[in-house]
Write a protein that holds these residues in place. Structure first.
Motif, PDB file in Angstrom:
ATOM      1  N   ILE A 116     106.252  14.692  -2.738  1.00  0.00           N
ATOM      2  CA  ILE A 116     107.381  13.902  -2.256  1.00  0.00           C
ATOM      3  C   ILE A 116     108.423  13.895  -3.361  1.00  0.00           C
ATOM      4  O   ILE A 116     108.139  13.463  -4.482  1.00  0.00           O
ATOM      5  N   PRO A 117     109.638  14.369  -3.098  1.00  0.00           N
ATOM      6  CA  PRO A 117     110.641  14.444  -4.174  1.00  0.00           C
ATOM      7  C   PRO A 117     110.965  13.066  -4.741  1.00  0.00           C
ATOM      8  O   PRO A 117     111.042  12.072  -4.015  1.00  0.00           O
ATOM      9  N   LYS A 118     111.148  13.005  -6.041  1.00  0.00           N
ATOM     10  CA  LYS A 118     111.526  11.740  -6.678  1.00  0.00           C
ATOM     11  C   LYS A 118     112.847  11.217  -6.140  1.00  0.00           C
ATOM     12  O   LYS A 118     113.084  10.008  -6.117  1.00  0.00           O
ATOM     13  N   GLY A 119     113.693  12.133  -5.693  1.00  0.00           N
ATOM     14  CA  GLY A 119     114.993  11.743  -5.171  1.00  0.00           C
ATOM     15  C   GLY A 119     114.965  11.214  -3.753  1.00  0.00           C
ATOM     16  O   GLY A 119     116.028  10.964  -3.168  1.00  0.00           O
ATOM     17  N   ILE A 120     113.771  11.015  -3.187  1.00  0.00           N
ATOM     18  CA  ILE A 120     113.679  10.486  -1.827  1.00  0.00           C
ATOM     19  C   ILE A 120     114.382   9.132  -1.720  1.00  0.00           C
ATOM     20  O   ILE A 120     114.887   8.753  -0.667  1.00  0.00           O
ATOM     21  N   GLY A 121     114.452   8.427  -2.819  1.00  0.00           N
ATOM     22  CA  GLY A 121     115.117   7.125  -2.843  1.00  0.00           C
ATOM     23  C   GLY A 121     116.616   7.204  -2.649  1.00  0.00           C
ATOM     24  O   GLY A 121     117.277   6.169  -2.475  1.00  0.00           O
ATOM     25  N   ASN A 122     117.178   8.429  -2.675  1.00  0.00           N
ATOM     26  CA  ASN A 122     118.613   8.595  -2.429  1.00  0.00           C
ATOM     27  C   ASN A 122     118.968   8.393  -0.966  1.00  0.00           C
ATOM     28  O   ASN A 122     120.140   8.141  -0.633  1.00  0.00           O
ATOM     29  N   LEU A 123     117.986   8.524  -0.076  1.00  0.00           N
ATOM     30  CA  LEU A 123     118.241   8.451   1.366  1.00  0.00           C
ATOM     31  C   LEU A 123     118.232   6.993   1.813  1.00  0.00           C
ATOM     32  O   LEU A 123     117.388   6.549   2.596  1.00  0.00           O
ATOM     33  N   THR A 124     119.180   6.239   1.335  1.00  0.00           N
ATOM     34  CA  THR A 124     119.151   4.784   1.496  1.00  0.00           C
ATOM     35  C   THR A 124     119.456   4.322   2.918  1.00  0.00           C
ATOM     36  O   THR A 124     119.306   3.138   3.216  1.00  0.00           O
ATOM     37  N   SER A 125     119.881   5.238   3.788  1.00  0.00           N
ATOM     38  CA  SER A 125     120.117   4.868   5.191  1.00  0.00           C
ATOM     39  C   SER A 125     118.866   5.015   6.045  1.00  0.00           C
ATOM     40  O   SER A 125     118.876   4.617   7.217  1.00  0.00           O
ATOM     41  N   LEU A 126     117.805   5.585   5.493  1.00  0.00           N
ATOM     42  CA  LEU A 126     116.598   5.861   6.279  1.00  0.00           C
ATOM     43  C   LEU A 126     115.999   4.592   6.874  1.00  0.00           C
ATOM     44  O   LEU A 126     115.811   3.590   6.181  1.00  0.00           O
ATOM     45  N   GLU A 127     115.676   4.686   8.161  1.00  0.00           N
ATOM     46  CA  GLU A 127     114.969   3.626   8.864  1.00  0.00           C
ATOM     47  C   GLU A 127     113.587   4.080   9.318  1.00  0.00           C
ATOM     48  O   GLU A 127     112.714   3.248   9.578  1.00  0.00           O
ATOM     49  N   TRP A 128     113.393   5.391   9.411  1.00  0.00           N
ATOM     50  CA  TRP A 128     112.139   5.972   9.914  1.00  0.00           C
ATOM     51  C   TRP A 128     111.825   7.190   9.059  1.00  0.00           C
ATOM     52  O   TRP A 128     112.598   8.138   9.017  1.00  0.00           O
ATOM     53  N   LEU A 129     110.680   7.183   8.389  1.00  0.00           N
ATOM     54  CA  LEU A 129     110.243   8.321   7.575  1.00  0.00           C
ATOM     55  C   LEU A 129     108.793   8.621   7.896  1.00  0.00           C
ATOM     56  O   LEU A 129     107.913   7.799   7.651  1.00  0.00           O
TER      57      LEU A 129
END
Length: 341
Positions: A116-129
């Motif tokens: 899981i990329p460390k930058g996953i936290g950049n997707l701050t609009s995510l509601e469903w992952l």
């Protein structure tokens, strides 16, 4: 072969649930007005053409339930991306982390590898992952705690190792959490007490150790908790009895000890309780007589003793305990063959 020629004004394309086969045509990127594409539940194979990201207005792309094996579209304005149930391989591409508008990402049930990329936290609009049922390794990055709009998180059935990051407690909008069937170790973070919106937590079939945090009792909306098949130790905290919405409590196949707290009998919505395959001792609490919605009760493979109170469960398993006395057993609306002693 699908063809979209001669449709210059097309903005909505839905061909789902057909029997389409072949490849997605590369000229699909020429339809500049497309906002919505749904080609799910077909037999499309091959690669996803890069030209699809020429569609600068595209906000929803659903290619799920096909046989696609290559390509990972990362179109700039996408809000919803469904690639689940295909044959995609390789790692999650770094370009995905630039999709600032992305609210839904489902890549489950593929053959995706890497971490899981460390930058996953950049997707701050995510509601469903949902990245479940892949071959993803490594640990859950701390940056996952940046996804404060997230309502559903499913990382189950991968090869995730390491501990659950404390930052996951920041996900206060989270309603569904599934981390089951991985190789995670370490304790359940006490920061889970901050998951004030959560309804479902499943972390079964890992290697978690440590105690059941008493702070779980603060999750008043929690309806389903499955921590079975781990290495949890200590007692069952009586604070669990404060989870008044709880309908399923499953903590079998751990290393739990001590008595069953009477507070579990206060869970008036409980219909499934499995405490089997631990080392619990003492008597079954008389408060269990008040569990009128209970359908399944499994207390087998413990060290319980004493008399069994009135129980309203439909299926009861008490086998492999010590000196269970059935004097006061009364099972409501059930048959004798449903009782295992």
């Amino acid at each position: 072969m699908i063809s979209f020629a001669g449709l210059p004004h097309l903005d909505y394309l839905d061909l789902c649930d057909n029997n389409l086969s072949g490849r997605i045509p590369s000229n699909i990127g020429a339809h500049a007005n497309l906002l919505f594409i749904n080609l799910s539940n077909n037999r499309l194979h091959g690669f996803i053409p890069p030209s699809i990201c020429n569609l600068t207005k595209l906000i929803s792309l659903d290619l799920s339930y096909n046989l696609l094996s290559n390509g990972f579209p990362t179109c700039d304005n996408l809000a919803k991306l469904y690639l689940n149930h295909n044959k995609l391989t390789g790692p999650i591409p770094p370009s995905l982390l630039n999709l600032a508008s992305l609210k839904v990402l489902d890549i489950s049930n593929n053959k995706i590898m890497g971490s899981i990329p460390k930058g996953i936290g950049n997707l701050t609009s995510l509601e469903w992952l949902d990245i479940s049922s892949n071959q993803i390794m490594g640990s859950i990055p701390k940056s996952i705690g940046n996804l404060t709009s997230l309502e559903r998180l499913d990382i189950s059935s991968n090869q995730i190792m390491g501990s659950i990051p404390n930052s996951m407690g920041n996900l206060r909008s989270l309603k569904f959490l599934n981390l089951s069937n991985n190789q995670m170790s370490g304790p359940i973070p006490s920061t889970f007490s901050k998951l004030i919106s959560v309804n479902i937590i499943s972390i079964k079939s890992n290697q978690l150790n440590g105690i059941l945090p008493p702070e779980l009792g603060l999750l008043v909306l929690l309806s389903y908790l499955d921590l079975s098949t781990n290495q949890l130790v200590g007692g069952i905290p009586p604070e669990i009895g404060q989870c008044h919405s709880l309908s399923s409590l499953l903590v079998s196949d751990n290393l739990l000890t001590g008595r069953i707290p009477q507070e579990l009998g206060y869970l008036s919505e409980l219909y499934e309780l499995d405490l089997s395959k631990n080392n619990l001792s003492g008597a079954i609490p008389v408060t269990f007589s008040d569990l009128y919605h209970l359908l399944k009760l499994n207390l087998s493979y413990n060290s319980l003793a004493g008399r069994v109170p009135y129980l309203a469960a439909g299926v009861i398993s008490l086998d492999r305990n010590i000196e269970i006395q059935m004097t006061y057993l009364h099972v409501k609306h059930t048959k004798a063959e449903n009782i295992k002693v």
